[in-house]
Design an enzyme around this catalytic site. Structure first.
Site, PDB file in Angstrom:
ATOM      1  N   ILE A 282      60.171 -17.107   3.959  1.00  0.00           N
ATOM      2  CA  ILE A 282      59.455 -16.044   4.394  1.00  0.00           C
ATOM      3  C   ILE A 282      60.560 -15.260   5.143  1.00  0.00           C
ATOM      4  O   ILE A 282      61.210 -15.627   6.057  1.00  0.00           O
ATOM      5  CB  ILE A 282      58.434 -16.533   5.365  1.00  0.00           C
ATOM      6  CG1 ILE A 282      57.625 -17.458   4.329  1.00  0.00           C
ATOM      7  CG2 ILE A 282      57.899 -15.495   5.799  1.00  0.00           C
ATOM      8  CD1 ILE A 282      56.788 -16.638   3.415  1.00  0.00           C
TER       9      ILE A 282
ATOM     10  N   ASP B 149      39.123 -27.268   9.613  1.00  0.00           N
ATOM     11  CA  ASP B 149      39.938 -28.343   8.733  1.00  0.00           C
ATOM     12  C   ASP B 149      39.506 -28.735   7.623  1.00  0.00           C
ATOM     13  O   ASP B 149      40.132 -28.693   6.644  1.00  0.00           O
ATOM     14  CB  ASP B 149      40.222 -29.331   9.926  1.00  0.00           C
ATOM     15  CG  ASP B 149      41.277 -29.004  11.075  1.00  0.00           C
ATOM     16  OD1 ASP B 149      41.732 -28.104  10.904  1.00  0.00           O
ATOM     17  OD2 ASP B 149      41.117 -29.734  12.072  1.00  0.00           O
TER      18      ASP B 149
ATOM     19  N   GLY C 107      66.662 -18.034   4.385  1.00  0.00           N
ATOM     20  CA  GLY C 107      66.832 -19.303   5.120  1.00  0.00           C
ATOM     21  C   GLY C 107      65.971 -19.814   6.298  1.00  0.00           C
ATOM     22  O   GLY C 107      64.989 -19.011   6.479  1.00  0.00           O
TER      23      GLY C 107
ATOM     24  N   GLU D 185      37.182 -25.707  15.021  1.00  0.00           N
ATOM     25  CA  GLU D 185      38.510 -26.542  14.632  1.00  0.00           C
ATOM     26  C   GLU D 185      38.087 -27.553  13.685  1.00  0.00           C
ATOM     27  O   GLU D 185      38.703 -27.480  12.659  1.00  0.00           O
ATOM     28  CB  GLU D 185      39.072 -27.286  15.701  1.00  0.00           C
ATOM     29  CG  GLU D 185      40.591 -27.843  15.271  1.00  0.00           C
ATOM     30  CD  GLU D 185      41.456 -27.259  14.933  1.00  0.00           C
ATOM     31  OE1 GLU D 185      41.987 -25.977  15.639  1.00  0.00           O
ATOM     32  OE2 GLU D 185      41.848 -26.957  13.574  1.00  0.00           O
TER      33      GLU D 185
ATOM     34  N   SER E 290      46.496 -23.812  13.042  1.00  0.00           N
ATOM     35  CA  SER E 290      45.285 -24.705  13.030  1.00  0.00           C
ATOM     36  C   SER E 290      45.070 -24.669  11.337  1.00  0.00           C
ATOM     37  O   SER E 290      44.655 -25.679  10.838  1.00  0.00           O
ATOM     38  CB  SER E 290      44.224 -24.281  13.470  1.00  0.00           C
ATOM     39  OG  SER E 290      44.112 -24.787  14.741  1.00  0.00           O
TER      40      SER E 290
ATOM     41  N   ASP F  37      64.273 -20.577   9.804  1.00  0.00           N
ATOM     42  CA  ASP F  37      64.116 -19.570  10.795  1.00  0.00           C
ATOM     43  C   ASP F  37      62.998 -19.968  11.622  1.00  0.00           C
ATOM     44  O   ASP F  37      62.250 -20.780  11.433  1.00  0.00           O
ATOM     45  CB  ASP F  37      63.757 -18.098  10.528  1.00  0.00           C
ATOM     46  CG  ASP F  37      62.722 -17.971   9.680  1.00  0.00           C
ATOM     47  OD1 ASP F  37      61.605 -18.151  10.422  1.00  0.00           O
ATOM     48  OD2 ASP F  37      62.864 -17.645   8.645  1.00  0.00           O
TER      49      ASP F  37
END
Ligand SMILES: *[C@@H]1O[C@H](CO)[C@@H](O)[C@H](O)[C@H]1NC(C)=O
Ligand SMILES: *[C@@H]1O[C@H](CO)[C@@H](O)[C@H](O)[C@H]1NC(C)=O
Ligand SMILES: *[C@@H]1O[C@H](CO)[C@@H](O)[C@H](O)[C@H]1NC(C)=O
Ligand SMILES: *[C@@H]1O[C@H](CO)[C@@H](O)[C@H](O)[C@H]1NC(C)=O
Ligand SMILES: *[C@@H]1O[C@H](CO)[C@@H](O)[C@H](O)[C@H]1NC(C)=O
Ligand SMILES: *[C@@H]1O[C@H](CO)[C@@H](O)[C@H](O)[C@H]1NC(C)=O
Length: 689
Positions: free
Chosen positions: A648, A311, A666, A307, A606, A668
């Site tokens: 998307i 990042d 729109g 992680e 992540s 979602d």
């Protein structure tokens, strides 16, 4: 006022057990649900000392939402006029009359004023009392309650306070609350080391590239459908490589904040990444450590965490030469599961950013979880359980770091079993940070409409485990129903929740992305679906009302739903009245990087979260350079101007035995409003005051 002296009361409590409660008093709290998980044991002996805490009613919390919208909505004349921490304390602290009235009740009862302390933010009164004093004060009987897993906690079934001070008191502890140990806890977002790498923990220190990855072509875009490199991210969102910093010098007041816990970066991995993908970033570039309660980083490359490496490998290429501040939270003993259970989540982090949070009362909770035993939700400092360097022996850190303007959190509390009050109190704190101008980005989770897939019930909720689990399940053992009502911080309406997208197989960074589960049905890395759905805890916020209404009107999901009542009522699978999430999305599949000295690809929201956070940090830099303030809570502006995002419209987020929701034109509940369009975002936010 009500009782002449302590002496009289002591005898009263002994001789008049069960005696009628005076009619000046009213029941303040009663435990309504009993459960076989807690067994009522012995009455406390009269001389046992209890740490009493009286949570005082805060002022104006109900107005917090409106205050935040006032500084966050682009049409407000107060847009981006953020508050100081002192203004926030003053606004929400209990009124002086509240403090005085409650104190007077205690001193009249016979508790010497010198025994009573008032917290820094004035949120609560504390004093130690013997069990017999507490029983007499509150017309209550304290017993030990034993949890099925062995933990003992003192509690009563109900307690009373004088009618005319009731309005000033939120709650009193120890009181009726029984806090169960959590079964399991937070899990960082899934990081899949590609299987060709073998077991990540034993991978030798070497860099390995898959045969179809041409590292010398890393700066080119031909393989963005298989390997998302920094160049692919720039191409996807139209981000100039050269940042907009005069003379290449970033500001000192705009470091990007990244939260980590129990997972650590290795410098060698960052260096591999920089030298392969972004040679303009010198090797050795590293975040500024903001250690919280003993948290430390980096670690040797053999111990690096997926992680943390991810990042920084995502964020640096977007923002460098801007700086990153690493909030590394909790000492190694707690962070590595020293108590045999995961720790409560984010409270110690929020304490370190806002000193008043250490003593802040809301939703029946003050400060960190207070029964400092194995069952408590939060770590306790100084750490008396761990030993040696693993245990932080200093005091709990309160208000030691000024929050950065943007904070990225790629962690969630899945399976965390955090009670609703615990999360709502944190959500209030996110509201206060937003008032101060902090933008907070959280990942939406990697289990589609369900919870994490390793749960025996598929991570879903409801009587038959068929109902969509908003963000994460919360199977609170103990006093709550086993049908979860609760929810996790990422669905808090004062955060920006980020879902994941991908480049279609065979397409390029210039084509439209899809939700990670594409129309053909699969993400690249270990199957995961971007988290999305509707909250059971928070109503639809104003800023989102039109977007959600448009979605229901034009793309009504095929599943039955509920609104009120119980989760899963009438076969419903999601809460039609709940806040929808995510808010936005960014790429999160097939991200190329280095971990433990190996090349790997990984996926998850992540990755999406630091992408979005980094972009906002860059825009803040430009606003600051133009003499403006930072953006702060960004959702109202995004929902009011959705064309700043690439909508998307393909893909799904399966879970709970369904294909989940669909990405549609729109907003979602799969990809939110869409992915960032950097030039449009910059020009819009630079046009605002
Ligand atoms: C790798 O990319 C470089 C630069 O684009 C190119 O010259 C080279 O032919 C490629 N190698 C392979 C094996 O495709
Ligand atoms: C759970 O499943 C049982 C058996 O199929 C069914 O009778 C019951 O109605 C279901 N309960 C809910 C709340 O869906
Ligand atoms: C909880 O689980 C138990 C056993 O699994 C079941 O009998 C009960 O009906 C469930 N619901 C509630 C509200 O306790
Ligand atoms: C659905 O959401 C609303 C609004 O937050 C909430 O009041 C209600 O309790 C939720 N319903 C259930 C069954 O959780
Ligand atoms: C790409 O997405 C946009 C909406 O953002 C849509 O208008 C356009 O038709 C899409 N293009 C393709 C090739 O699907
Ligand atoms: C994406 O969705 C649009 C309609 O929303 C459709 O025309 C297009 O074929 C889809 N793309 C793929 C790759 O399925």
């Amino acid at each position: 006022m009500f009782f002449p002296s302590l002496v009289v009361l002591l005898s009263l409590s002994v001789t008049a057990q069960g005696a009628a409660v005076p009619n000046t008093h009213v029941v303040h709290e009663t435990r309504e649900i009993s459960t076989s998980r807690w067994l009522k044991r012995d009455r406390l002996s009269s001389n046992v000392v209890l740490p009493m805490r009286i949570g005082l009613k805060q002022q104006n919390l109900d107005r917090g939402h409106d205050y935040l919208m006032d500084v966050s909505h682009p049409e407000s004349e107060n847009y981006a006029k953020h508050w100081t921490p002192e203004e926030i304390i003053d606004m929400f602290a209990p009124a002086q009359a509240t403090i005085d009235t409650v104190k007077e009740w205690l001193t009249d009862f016979g508790i010497d004023a010198r025994r009573i302390t008032n917290s820094g933010n004035k949120g609560w009164l504390a004093f130690d009392a013997t069990a017999s004093e507490a029983e007499a004060l509150l017309h209550a009987k304290y017993h030990y309650y034993e949890h099925a897993e062995g933990h003992l906690t003192p509690a009563c079934e109900s307690y009373h306070v004088p009618r005319d001070i009731q309005e000033h008191i939120d709650y009193i502890t120890p009181g009726v609350k029984l806090l169960a140990p959590r079964k399991r806890g937070h899990d960082k977002r899934r990081v899949a080391i590609s299987s060709s790498q073998g077991d990540a923990t034993t991978a030798p220190l070497r860099v390995f590239y898959p045969p179809d990855f041409n590292v010398t072509a890393a700066g080119e875009l031909a393989t963005c459908d298989k390997f998302i490199t920094p160049a692919c991210i720039r191409a996807l969102y139209d981000i100039p490589e050269t940042p907009e910093y005069p003379n290449g010098n970033p500001r000192s007041d705009n470091s990007l904040g990244i939260f980590e816990e129990g997972d650590f970066y290795a410098q060698a991995d960052l260096d591999f990444h920089f030298s392969n993908f972004t040679p303009r970033i010198p090797t050795g570039t590293h975040p500024i450590l903001a250690s919280i309660d003993g948290g430390n980083s980096p670690v040797p490359v053999s111990e690096a965490g997926g992680e943390s490496d991810l990042d920084f490998e995502i964020a640096y290429p977007i923002i460098y030469p801007q700086k990153i501040t690493l909030y590394q939270t909790d000492d190694w003993w707690y962070a590595s599961g020293g108590r045999g259970k995961p720790e409560g989540f984010f409270n110690t982090f929020l304490d370190a950013l806002d000193g008043s949070y250490c003593t802040y009362s809301a939703f029946g909770e003050t400060g960190n979880d207070r029964y400092h035993s194995l069952a408590s939700l939060d770590p306790k400092y100084p750490d008396t359980l761990g030993s040696g360097e693993d245990a932080y022996k200093g005091q709990l850190q309160c208000g030691v770091y000024k929050p950065t303007n943007v904070i990225s959190v790629s962690y969630g509390g899945q399976e965390a079993d955090l009670p609703a009050y615990y999360q709502q109190r944190q959500c209030n704190e996110f509201m206060k940070l937003g008032l101060q101008g902090v933008s907070i980005f959280y990942s939406s989770g990697d289990s589609g409409v369900g919870g994490p897939m390793d749960e025996s019930e598929g991570g879903c909720i409801g009587a038959n485990y068929t109902v969509f689990s908003p963000a994460w399940p919360n199977r609170q053992a103990g006093i709550h129903s086993n049908i979860t009502q609760a929810n996790h911080p990422p669905s808090c309406p004062y955060l920006t929740n980020v879902g994941a997208t991908k480049v279609y197989p065979g397409q390029t960074a210039k084509d439209n992305e899809s939700a990670v589960v594409d129309p053909a049905g699969h993400p690249y890395v270990e199957a995961f679906a971007s988290g999305g759905g509707f909250s059971n805890l928070y109503p639809i916020p104003d800023y989102q009302k039109d977007a959600v209404a448009y979605f229901y009107k034009n793309h009504n999901p095929k599943y039955p739903y509920y609104t009120t009542g119980v989760v899963g009522q009438d076969g419903g699978l999601y809460n039609r009245s709940g806040r929808g999430y995510p808010d936005v999305a960014a790429n999160g599949d097939n991200i190329a990087g280095f971990c433990r000295g190996s090349f790997f690809t990984n996926g998850g929201t992540s990755a999406s979260t630091p992408i979005f956070a980094s972009i906002v940090n860059r825009i803040n830099e430009q606003r600051l350079n133009a003499g403006k303030t930072v953006i702060g809570f960004i959702n109202p502006a995004l929902y009011a101007n959705p064309s700043m995002l690439n909508d998307i419209t393909n893909g799904t987020n399966p879970g709970c035995g369904t294909e989940g929701f669909q990405a549609v034109p729109g907003w979602d509940p799969v990809t939110g409003l869409g992915t960032p369009n950097y030039p449009k975002l910059v020009s819009y936010f630079m046009s605002l005051p």
